[in-house]
Motif scaffolding. Structure first.
Motif, short mmCIF file in Angstrom:
data_model
loop_
_atom_site.label_atom_id
_atom_site.label_comp_id
_atom_site.label_asym_id
_atom_site.label_seq_id
_atom_site.Cartn_x
_atom_site.Cartn_y
_atom_site.Cartn_z
N VAL A 201 4.95 5.40 11.09
CA VAL A 201 3.83 5.62 10.18
C VAL A 201 3.91 7.01 9.56
O VAL A 201 3.70 7.19 8.36
CB VAL A 201 2.49 5.42 10.91
CG1 VAL A 201 1.32 5.76 10.01
CG2 VAL A 201 2.36 3.98 11.41
N ALA A 202 4.23 8.02 10.38
CA ALA A 202 4.31 9.39 9.87
C ALA A 202 5.41 9.50 8.82
O ALA A 202 5.19 10.10 7.75
CB ALA A 202 4.58 10.35 11.02
N ASP A 203 6.57 8.95 9.09
CA ASP A 203 7.67 9.01 8.11
C ASP A 203 7.32 8.25 6.84
O ASP A 203 7.66 8.67 5.74
CB ASP A 203 8.95 8.44 8.72
CG ASP A 203 9.50 9.32 9.84
OD1 ASP A 203 9.12 10.50 9.90
OD2 ASP A 203 10.29 8.80 10.66
N GLY A 204 6.63 7.11 7.00
CA GLY A 204 6.26 6.32 5.83
C GLY A 204 5.24 7.02 4.96
O GLY A 204 5.34 7.00 3.73
N LEU A 205 4.25 7.66 5.58
CA LEU A 205 3.23 8.37 4.81
C LEU A 205 3.81 9.54 4.05
O LEU A 205 3.25 9.97 3.04
CB LEU A 205 2.12 8.86 5.74
CG LEU A 205 1.17 7.80 6.31
CD1 LEU A 205 0.17 8.45 7.27
CD2 LEU A 205 0.43 7.09 5.19
N ASN A 206 4.93 10.05 4.52
CA ASN A 206 5.56 11.19 3.86
C ASN A 206 6.23 10.80 2.55
O ASN A 206 6.63 11.66 1.77
CB ASN A 206 6.60 11.83 4.80
CG ASN A 206 6.92 13.25 4.40
OD1 ASN A 206 6.06 13.98 3.90
ND2 ASN A 206 8.15 13.66 4.63
N GLY A 207 6.36 9.49 2.29
CA GLY A 207 6.97 9.01 1.05
C GLY A 207 5.99 8.18 0.25
O GLY A 207 4.77 8.30 0.39
N SER A 208 6.53 7.33 -0.60
CA SER A 208 5.69 6.45 -1.42
C SER A 208 5.57 5.10 -0.72
O SER A 208 6.37 4.19 -0.93
CB SER A 208 6.30 6.28 -2.81
OG SER A 208 7.62 5.80 -2.71
N TRP A 209 4.60 4.97 0.17
CA TRP A 209 4.45 3.78 0.99
C TRP A 209 3.71 2.69 0.23
O TRP A 209 2.86 2.94 -0.62
CB TRP A 209 3.75 4.11 2.30
CG TRP A 209 2.51 4.94 2.12
CD1 TRP A 209 2.46 6.28 1.85
CD2 TRP A 209 1.16 4.49 2.20
NE1 TRP A 209 1.16 6.70 1.75
CE2 TRP A 209 0.34 5.62 1.96
CE3 TRP A 209 0.56 3.27 2.45
CZ2 TRP A 209 -1.05 5.55 1.97
CZ3 TRP A 209 -0.81 3.18 2.46
CH2 TRP A 209 -1.61 4.31 2.22
N SER A 210 4.06 1.45 0.55
CA SER A 210 3.50 0.30 -0.15
C SER A 210 2.56 -0.48 0.77
O SER A 210 2.47 -0.21 1.96
CB SER A 210 4.63 -0.63 -0.62
OG SER A 210 5.32 -1.17 0.50
N HIS A 211 1.90 -1.45 0.17
CA HIS A 211 1.00 -2.31 0.95
C HIS A 211 1.79 -3.11 1.98
O HIS A 211 1.31 -3.32 3.10
CB HIS A 211 0.26 -3.25 -0.01
CG HIS A 211 -0.73 -4.15 0.68
ND1 HIS A 211 -1.77 -3.68 1.44
CD2 HIS A 211 -0.82 -5.51 0.71
CE1 HIS A 211 -2.47 -4.69 1.92
NE2 HIS A 211 -1.91 -5.82 1.50
N ARG A 212 2.98 -3.54 1.62
CA ARG A 212 3.81 -4.29 2.57
C ARG A 212 4.19 -3.41 3.77
O ARG A 212 4.16 -3.87 4.91
CB ARG A 212 5.08 -4.78 1.87
CG ARG A 212 6.00 -5.59 2.77
CD ARG A 212 7.23 -6.04 2.02
NE ARG A 212 8.09 -6.83 2.88
CZ ARG A 212 7.94 -8.13 3.12
NH1 ARG A 212 6.95 -8.79 2.52
NH2 ARG A 212 8.76 -8.79 3.92
N GLU A 213 4.54 -2.16 3.51
CA GLU A 213 4.86 -1.26 4.61
C GLU A 213 3.66 -1.05 5.51
O GLU A 213 3.78 -1.02 6.74
CB GLU A 213 5.35 0.08 4.07
CG GLU A 213 6.73 0.05 3.45
CD GLU A 213 7.11 1.41 2.88
OE1 GLU A 213 8.10 1.98 3.35
OE2 GLU A 213 6.40 1.88 1.98
N ALA A 214 2.49 -0.92 4.91
CA ALA A 214 1.28 -0.74 5.71
C ALA A 214 1.01 -1.96 6.58
O ALA A 214 0.59 -1.84 7.73
CB ALA A 214 0.08 -0.46 4.79
N ARG A 215 1.26 -3.15 6.03
CA ARG A 215 1.09 -4.36 6.83
C ARG A 215 2.09 -4.40 7.99
O ARG A 215 1.76 -4.84 9.10
CB ARG A 215 1.25 -5.61 5.96
CG ARG A 215 0.08 -5.87 5.03
CD ARG A 215 0.07 -7.35 4.65
NE ARG A 215 1.40 -7.78 4.20
CZ ARG A 215 1.73 -8.04 2.96
NH1 ARG A 215 0.82 -7.90 2.00
NH2 ARG A 215 2.95 -8.44 2.63
N ASP A 216 3.31 -3.95 7.73
CA ASP A 216 4.30 -3.89 8.81
C ASP A 216 3.86 -2.94 9.91
O ASP A 216 4.02 -3.24 11.11
CB ASP A 216 5.67 -3.45 8.25
CG ASP A 216 6.30 -4.51 7.37
OD1 ASP A 216 5.89 -5.68 7.45
OD2 ASP A 216 7.19 -4.15 6.55
#
Length: 387
Positions: A201-216
């Motif tokens: 989650v921390a690495d994803g928030l550091n970039g351009s995260w999508s709705h699909r990533e958030a669901r994952d």
């Protein structure tokens, strides 16, 4: 042709899995070695029971003793004793009913038609657990042997008692199982998955995260609850393995660690709740249909740092509760201090972000509550007297 290829591939996969299990059992302690040891002990119990019943006592049906012994080498001594009592009760009921039916009716077929439904029904009695089926099988042995006499029934019961005694004795006296490693492994599995989820989650928030990533992330956070249930089952199995166990040293070690593991699972439940709330908030924020705003870049950058600090603290926490490194307690205090410092910085920043309307207040308020929860409740040190 395609089906044959699939079957061949399935066989190869099973062979690789079996080879991997054998390698793990040889290389290090773990579930695979425990299963191998239990299998060897069951085989030894059957052999001893066979030698006593067949060679020493010249029993009329010597296979009954090893048949009973082999199934009573269970994963804990308590299970061996409890299931021995249940199995002997079921065998006694089946043997007595079949003997009575056979001698009264004089026809094995008629007796079978009468006795088997009754023994199968009695086999569902909760007091017999999953051993109730042995009542019907004992009845079958009596009615198909052609000798439903009282003397034969007594011999079968004595052979069953011999097999139960051997099975329980082997499990109790030869490396009696104490499930400390499995409990430790189950707790570590939750800790490691929680750390990896926090990092993802921390690495994803550091970039351009999508709705699909958030669901994952949300699905991954939910999987933690399944791992926690497995950890609780391991705790129950570990506690059970101390009952009636003559191995004082390992029994005392598990009891010493059990309180720490119980406390750890409670903390991990709090961590799972936090992660679930966090990922659900991020799913809603990334869904254009909800109308909720995304966190601003400055907020996500600070929150990323906060989550990395939490993940690092969780890792040290795991080293403390699953190992014997006493320096981990000092390092945990330092990690918790860093988490609290990051939480304070995050709170100061989020306090200025609530003026953008109700949606922004809901988003940042949720993030702030989640941050306070993990800082105050999740990273508690285990009690000193349970380590």
């Amino acid at each position: 042709m395609v089906r044959r290829l699939r079957v061949a591939e399935a066989v190869r996969q099973e062979a690789r899995s079996a080879g991997r299990a054998v390698r793990l059992a040889r290389e290090r302690p773990g579930r695979e070695r425990d299963l191998a040891l239990q299998s060897l002990k069951a085989g030894l119990a059957a052999l001893i029971a066979w030698m006593i019943a067949g060679r020493l006592l010249q029993a009329p049906l010597p296979f009954i003793a090893p048949w009973v012994a082999i199934v009573l080498v269970r994963s804990t001594v308590y299970q061996s004793v409890a299931q021995a009592l249940q199995q002997l009760g079921a065998i006694a009921v089946g043997t007595v009913l079949a003997t009575a039916g056979g001698t009264t009716l004089g026809s094995p077929t008629s007796a079978m038609a009468l006795v088997l439904p009754v023994t199968l029904l009695l086999g569902n009695w909760p007091r017999l657990g999953d051993q109730g089926i042995y009542g019907a099988t004992a009845a079958l042995f009596v009615l198909t042997s052609g000798d439903p006499s009282v003397e034969a029934a007594t011999a079968r019961l004595l052979e069953s008692l011999l097999g139960a005694a051997v099975g329980v004795g082997v499990n109790m006296l030869i490396l009696p199982p104490v499930h400390l490693r499995s409990t430790q492994a189950a707790v570590w599995a939750v800790i490691d998955e929680a750390r990896q989820t926090l990092t993802a989650v921390a690495d994803g928030l550091n970039g351009s995260w999508s709705h699909r990533e958030a669901r994952d992330w949300d699905e991954r956070a939910r999987r933690l609850f399944s791992l926690i249930r497995q950890a609780r089952s391991a705790l129950d199995r570990g506690r059970e393995s101390t009952w009636l166990n003559p191995d004082r040293r390992n029994r005392a070690e598990l009891r010493r660690r059990h309180g720490s593991f119980t406390h750890t699972v409670h903390v991990l439940e709090q961590l799972s709740d936090y992660l679930s709330d966090l990922t659900r908030t991020l799913v809603e924020a990334s869904d254009d249909r909800t109308g909720r705003p995304r966190p601003e870049e400055g907020v996500t950058a600070l929150y990323t740092r906060f989550l990395h600090d939490v993940a690092a603290a969780v890792e040290v926490y795991g080293e403390l509760v699953t190992g014997d490194d006493r320096s981990a307690r000092r390092r945990l205090r330092q990690a918790v201090d860093e988490v609290h410092a990051a939480q304070r910085r995050l709170r100061e920043l989020l306090a200025t972000k609530g003026a953008g309307g109700p949606e922004s207040m809901a988003l940042y308020g949720s993030l702030l509550v989640d941050a306070r929860r993990v800082a105050d409740q999740l990273l508690e040190e285990p009690p000193e007297d349970t380590m």
